[in-house]
Write a protein that holds these residues in place. Sequence first.
Motif, mmCIF file in Angstrom:
data_model
loop_
_atom_site.group_PDB
_atom_site.id
_atom_site.type_symbol
_atom_site.label_atom_id
_atom_site.label_comp_id
_atom_site.label_asym_id
_atom_site.label_seq_id
_atom_site.Cartn_x
_atom_site.Cartn_y
_atom_site.Cartn_z
ATOM 1 N N ARG A 257 0.405 4.424 0.252
ATOM 2 C CA ARG A 257 0.031 5.646 0.968
ATOM 3 C C ARG A 257 0.921 5.841 2.195
ATOM 4 O O ARG A 257 1.067 4.925 3.014
ATOM 5 C CB ARG A 257 -1.433 5.604 1.381
ATOM 6 C CG ARG A 257 -2.373 5.611 0.188
ATOM 7 C CD ARG A 257 -3.800 5.463 0.604
ATOM 8 N NE ARG A 257 -4.003 4.130 1.191
ATOM 9 C CZ ARG A 257 -5.079 3.780 1.877
ATOM 10 N NH1 ARG A 257 -6.057 4.654 2.081
ATOM 11 N NH2 ARG A 257 -5.193 2.555 2.351
ATOM 12 N N ASP B 131 0.867 -1.181 0.000
ATOM 13 C CA ASP B 131 0.000 0.000 0.000
ATOM 14 C C ASP B 131 0.904 1.231 0.000
ATOM 15 O O ASP B 131 1.596 1.482 0.978
ATOM 16 C CB ASP B 131 -0.905 0.007 1.234
ATOM 17 C CG ASP B 131 -1.973 1.090 1.175
ATOM 18 O OD1 ASP B 131 -1.719 2.177 0.606
ATOM 19 O OD2 ASP B 131 -3.061 0.874 1.729
ATOM 20 N N ARG C 66 2.245 14.330 2.780
ATOM 21 C CA ARG C 66 1.287 13.249 2.569
ATOM 22 C C ARG C 66 1.356 12.884 1.100
ATOM 23 O O ARG C 66 1.320 13.757 0.236
ATOM 24 C CB ARG C 66 -0.121 13.693 2.934
ATOM 25 C CG ARG C 66 -0.253 14.064 4.397
ATOM 26 C CD ARG C 66 -1.613 14.603 4.704
ATOM 27 N NE ARG C 66 -1.656 15.141 6.059
ATOM 28 C CZ ARG C 66 -2.680 15.802 6.553
ATOM 29 N NH1 ARG C 66 -3.751 16.001 5.806
ATOM 30 N NH2 ARG C 66 -2.627 16.260 7.782
ATOM 31 N N THR D 208 2.401 9.344 -1.786
ATOM 32 C CA THR D 208 2.604 7.933 -2.096
ATOM 33 C C THR D 208 4.101 7.657 -2.149
ATOM 34 O O THR D 208 4.907 8.571 -2.365
ATOM 35 C CB THR D 208 1.970 7.553 -3.441
ATOM 36 O OG1 THR D 208 2.541 8.348 -4.470
ATOM 37 C CG2 THR D 208 0.458 7.726 -3.403
#
Length: 128
Positions: free
Chosen positions: A66, A64, A88, A90
């Motif tokens: 994120r 994931d 914030r 990826t």
Amino acid sequence: MSRFTDAEAQFLDGQRLGRLATLGPEGGPQCRPVGFRLNREFGTVDIGGYDLARTRKYRNIQADPRVSFVVDDLESIDPWRPRGVEIRGTAEALESESFGGRVGPLIRVRPIRILAWGLGSPDHPSPG
């Protein structure tokens, strides 16, 4: 091409330790201290480390992408002046990139949103 303001980039260039939050296998957050550098060429934060490909954070990003990445400090304690940058975005778990003179695994954080505080301008007010 960097998305970082000059004040944000200057602050990040002067720091060496940040905290990377990833999502674990059960979906819960995991936060770890990491060494990093600002990669001005790509407008990213690059994270390296010893035996990085074997770490939970590296595997978490593969599952994931994120992430949240925070670098902060206290410019002064009297008066109280915290400052910092939160990214914030990826991340990519790359197998073979250059970091700190070595070639190997690397985590590359691509900002979606950048929050900054206390960096000495009206655009970066200290938290109240």
